[in-house]
Design a protein around this motif. Structure first.
Motif, PDB file in Angstrom:
ATOM      1  N   ALA A  38       0.887  -1.168   0.000  1.00 25.46           N
ATOM      2  CA  ALA A  38       0.000   0.000   0.000  1.00 25.46           C
ATOM      3  C   ALA A  38       0.925   1.218   0.000  1.00 25.46           C
ATOM      4  O   ALA A  38       2.153   1.074  -0.033  1.00 25.46           O
ATOM      5  CB  ALA A  38      -0.925   0.016   1.216  1.00 25.46           C
ATOM      6  N   ARG A  39       0.345   2.394   0.046  1.00 27.59           N
ATOM      7  CA  ARG A  39       1.185   3.603   0.037  1.00 27.59           C
ATOM      8  C   ARG A  39       1.680   3.978   1.428  1.00 27.59           C
ATOM      9  O   ARG A  39       2.727   4.614   1.550  1.00 27.59           O
ATOM     10  CB  ARG A  39       0.396   4.768  -0.556  1.00 27.59           C
ATOM     11  CG  ARG A  39       0.142   4.640  -2.052  1.00 27.59           C
ATOM     12  CD  ARG A  39      -0.703   5.778  -2.574  1.00 27.59           C
ATOM     13  NE  ARG A  39      -2.042   5.765  -1.999  1.00 27.59           N
ATOM     14  CZ  ARG A  39      -2.940   6.731  -2.148  1.00 27.59           C
ATOM     15  NH1 ARG A  39      -2.621   7.814  -2.837  1.00 27.59           N
ATOM     16  NH2 ARG A  39      -4.134   6.636  -1.600  1.00 27.59           N
ATOM     17  N   VAL A  66      -0.195   1.591  -6.684  1.00 25.27           N
ATOM     18  CA  VAL A  66      -0.542   0.686  -7.799  1.00 25.27           C
ATOM     19  C   VAL A  66      -0.716   1.413  -9.117  1.00 25.27           C
ATOM     20  O   VAL A  66      -0.783   0.772 -10.174  1.00 25.27           O
ATOM     21  CB  VAL A  66      -1.816  -0.136  -7.495  1.00 25.27           C
ATOM     22  CG1 VAL A  66      -1.593  -1.073  -6.327  1.00 25.27           C
ATOM     23  CG2 VAL A  66      -3.015   0.780  -7.275  1.00 25.27           C
ATOM     24  N   ARG A  67      -0.790   2.744  -9.089  1.00 18.23           N
ATOM     25  CA  ARG A  67      -0.897   3.501 -10.327  1.00 18.23           C
ATOM     26  C   ARG A  67       0.425   3.534 -11.087  1.00 18.23           C
ATOM     27  O   ARG A  67       0.456   3.908 -12.265  1.00 18.23           O
ATOM     28  CB  ARG A  67      -1.353   4.931 -10.034  1.00 18.23           C
ATOM     29  CG  ARG A  67      -2.763   5.030  -9.461  1.00 18.23           C
ATOM     30  CD  ARG A  67      -3.106   6.440  -9.062  1.00 18.23           C
ATOM     31  NE  ARG A  67      -2.272   6.903  -7.948  1.00 18.23           N
ATOM     32  CZ  ARG A  67      -2.359   8.120  -7.402  1.00 18.23           C
ATOM     33  NH1 ARG A  67      -3.235   8.980  -7.882  1.00 18.23           N
ATOM     34  NH2 ARG A  67      -1.592   8.456  -6.400  1.00 18.23           N
ATOM     35  N   GLU A  68       1.505   3.159 -10.413  1.00 15.69           N
ATOM     36  CA  GLU A  68       2.832   3.227 -11.007  1.00 15.69           C
ATOM     37  C   GLU A  68       3.263   1.828 -11.456  1.00 15.69           C
ATOM     38  O   GLU A  68       3.531   0.956 -10.633  1.00 15.69           O
ATOM     39  CB  GLU A  68       3.822   3.815 -10.009  1.00 15.69           C
ATOM     40  CG  GLU A  68       3.453   5.234  -9.580  1.00 15.69           C
ATOM     41  CD  GLU A  68       4.368   5.765  -8.491  1.00 15.69           C
ATOM     42  OE1 GLU A  68       5.338   5.060  -8.129  1.00 15.69           O
ATOM     43  OE2 GLU A  68       4.122   6.888  -8.001  1.00 15.69           O
ATOM     44  N   MET A 112      -9.623   6.206 -12.088  1.00 10.02           N
ATOM     45  CA  MET A 112      -9.400   5.241 -13.161  1.00 10.02           C
ATOM     46  C   MET A 112      -8.008   4.635 -13.067  1.00 10.02           C
ATOM     47  O   MET A 112      -7.834   3.421 -13.224  1.00 10.02           O
ATOM     48  CB  MET A 112      -9.596   5.918 -14.519  1.00 10.02           C
ATOM     49  CG  MET A 112     -11.007   6.416 -14.786  1.00 10.02           C
ATOM     50  SD  MET A 112     -12.231   5.080 -14.907  1.00 10.02           S
ATOM     51  CE  MET A 112     -11.753   4.341 -16.459  1.00 10.02           C
ATOM     52  N   ASP A 113      -7.020   5.471 -12.806  1.00 13.61           N
ATOM     53  CA  ASP A 113      -5.649   4.981 -12.699  1.00 13.61           C
ATOM     54  C   ASP A 113      -5.500   3.982 -11.561  1.00 13.61           C
ATOM     55  O   ASP A 113      -4.756   2.997 -11.677  1.00 13.61           O
ATOM     56  CB  ASP A 113      -4.680   6.148 -12.466  1.00 13.61           C
ATOM     57  CG  ASP A 113      -4.513   7.027 -13.698  1.00 13.61           C
ATOM     58  OD1 ASP A 113      -4.970   6.630 -14.777  1.00 13.61           O
ATOM     59  OD2 ASP A 113      -3.926   8.119 -13.556  1.00 13.61           O
ATOM     60  N   PHE A 120      -4.942  -3.870 -13.469  1.00 12.92           N
ATOM     61  CA  PHE A 120      -4.299  -4.460 -14.644  1.00 12.92           C
ATOM     62  C   PHE A 120      -2.808  -4.683 -14.417  1.00 12.92           C
ATOM     63  O   PHE A 120      -2.279  -5.767 -14.695  1.00 12.92           O
ATOM     64  CB  PHE A 120      -4.503  -3.561 -15.862  1.00 12.92           C
ATOM     65  CG  PHE A 120      -3.673  -3.984 -17.044  1.00 12.92           C
ATOM     66  CD1 PHE A 120      -4.001  -5.109 -17.774  1.00 12.92           C
ATOM     67  CD2 PHE A 120      -2.543  -3.255 -17.400  1.00 12.92           C
ATOM     68  CE1 PHE A 120      -3.226  -5.514 -18.856  1.00 12.92           C
ATOM     69  CE2 PHE A 120      -1.760  -3.652 -18.480  1.00 12.92           C
ATOM     70  CZ  PHE A 120      -2.097  -4.785 -19.201  1.00 12.92           C
ATOM     71  N   PHE A 121      -2.120  -3.663 -13.893  1.00 14.72           N
ATOM     72  CA  PHE A 121      -0.682  -3.804 -13.653  1.00 14.72           C
ATOM     73  C   PHE A 121      -0.399  -4.966 -12.699  1.00 14.72           C
ATOM     74  O   PHE A 121       0.540  -5.746 -12.911  1.00 14.72           O
ATOM     75  CB  PHE A 121      -0.116  -2.515 -13.058  1.00 14.72           C
ATOM     76  CG  PHE A 121      -0.130  -1.332 -13.978  1.00 14.72           C
ATOM     77  CD1 PHE A 121      -0.059  -1.491 -15.364  1.00 14.72           C
ATOM     78  CD2 PHE A 121      -0.223  -0.046 -13.468  1.00 14.72           C
ATOM     79  CE1 PHE A 121      -0.081  -0.389 -16.215  1.00 14.72           C
ATOM     80  CE2 PHE A 121      -0.233   1.058 -14.304  1.00 14.72           C
ATOM     81  CZ  PHE A 121      -0.166   0.895 -15.678  1.00 14.72           C
TER      82      PHE A 121
END
Length: 244
Positions: A38-39, A66-68, A112-113, A120-121
Motif C-alpha cells: 500500500a502507500r 498501484v498507479r505506477e 481510473m488509474d 491491470f498492472f
C-alpha cells in the motif's frame, strides 16, 4: 483448520487498512506468509509486526502506489525474491473518490488509474508466478459493479470494468490451473467514503452494515481453493434490497 494455508505465499494490495488489513490477518490466521503493499509504509510495518507476533508467520512490507507500473512490478519481484514463489494475490487497492459526472478531470483520472490501471498492472505482474503455483488471484469488486450507481457512476464503472476483466482473465487462464475470484461487498465499515464525505466506519454503527472481517473471510475461502474456483461471491447486508 488454522494451517490450511501453511507454506503458501500471499500478496495483498491496499493492505494498510480496512478490507486489505483484515484479509492479511485472515490469511495469516490460516498460516500464509504475507507480503503487504500500500502507500502508507508506517501502517504496513505495524501490521507486519502484528502478524508476525500473533500468528508466527513471515511478512514482507513492500510499499507502492498501484498507479505506477514499475512500482507494481517491483512489489511482485521483491515478493518472489523473498519467498521464492507466489500462491495468492488479492487485488484490493482502490478508491471511491468523487460523485456524479461533474467530478474534476483530475479526480476522474486518479480513480481510473487506481481502480482500473492498478488492477491491470498487478494482474499482469503476478500471473506468470500464479501459473507456476496454480494459485489464486482474487479481486475485490463491489455491489456497484453489478447494479447502477447513479450517485457515483465513475466509481461504479471502474468496478463493472473490474468484473469484466476478472472473468475474462478467468476464461483465459483456467486451463493453466489459475483460480480467479471476484468478491463483491456492499457497504463495509472501513475508511471508504472519507475522500467524499464521511468514512463508512464513522457513518455506520457496528453490525449495521458488513464488517471488513466478513469480506476477509470470503477472500480467504476463495484463496483456499486448490481445484475448483470461487468465480464470484456477493456479500450484501441483509436489508440491501428492501424497498427495491
Amino acid at each position: 483448520m488454522a494451517d490450511e494455508l501453511s507454506g503458501r505465499i500471499a500478496l495483498v494490495t491496499g493492505a494498510s487498512s480496512g478490507i486489505g488489513a483484515s484479509t492479511a490477518r485472515a490469511l495469516a490466521t490460516d498460516g500464509a506468509n504475507v507480503a503487504l503493499s500500500a502507500r502508507r509504509e508506517e501502517r504496513l510495518t505495524e501490521l507486519a509486526d502484528e502478524l508476525e507476533a500473533d500468528y508466527g508467520v513471515e511478512t514482507l512490507v513492500v510499499p507502492a502506489d498501484v498507479r505506477e507500473e514499475e512500482a507494481v512490478e517491483s512489489v511482485v519481484a521483491d515478493t518472489v525474491d523473498r519467498f521464492g514463489k507466489l500462491d495468492i494475490t488479492v487485488v484490493n487497492a482502490g478508491l471511491g473518490r468523487g460523485s456524479g459526472v461533474d467530478i474534476s478531470t483530475e479526480e476522474y483520472r486518479t480513480m481510473m488509474d487506481t481502480n482500473v490501471d492498478g488492477a491491470f498492472f498487478t494482474t499482469r505482474a503476478v500471473l506468470p508466478h500464479l501459473r507456476e503455483t496454480t494459485g489464486n488471484l482474487i479481486f475485490v469488486g463491489s455491489f456497484a459493479g453489478k447494479f447502477p450507481r447513479p450517485a457515483n457512476p465513475v466509481y461504479a464503472a471502474t468496478k463493472w470494468w473490474l468484473r469484466g476483466f476478472a472473468h475474462s482473465v478467468e476464461a483465459a487462464v483456467g486451463e493453466d490451473g489459475v483460480g480467479i475470484s471476484v468478491v463483491n461487498p456492499t457497504e463495509v465499515r472501513t475508511e471508504f467514503g472519507s475522500e467524499i464525505d464521511e468514512a463508512f466506519e464513522d457513518r455506520f454503527d457496528p453490525g449495521e452494515v458488513t464488517e471488513p472481517e466478513e469480506i476477509a473471510d470470503a477472500i480467504a475461502f476463495a484463496a483456499k481453493q486448490t481445484n475448483s474456483t470461487v468465480s464470484e461471491l456477493d456479500l450484501y447486508r441483509r436489508d440491501k434490497f428492501s424497498g427495491w
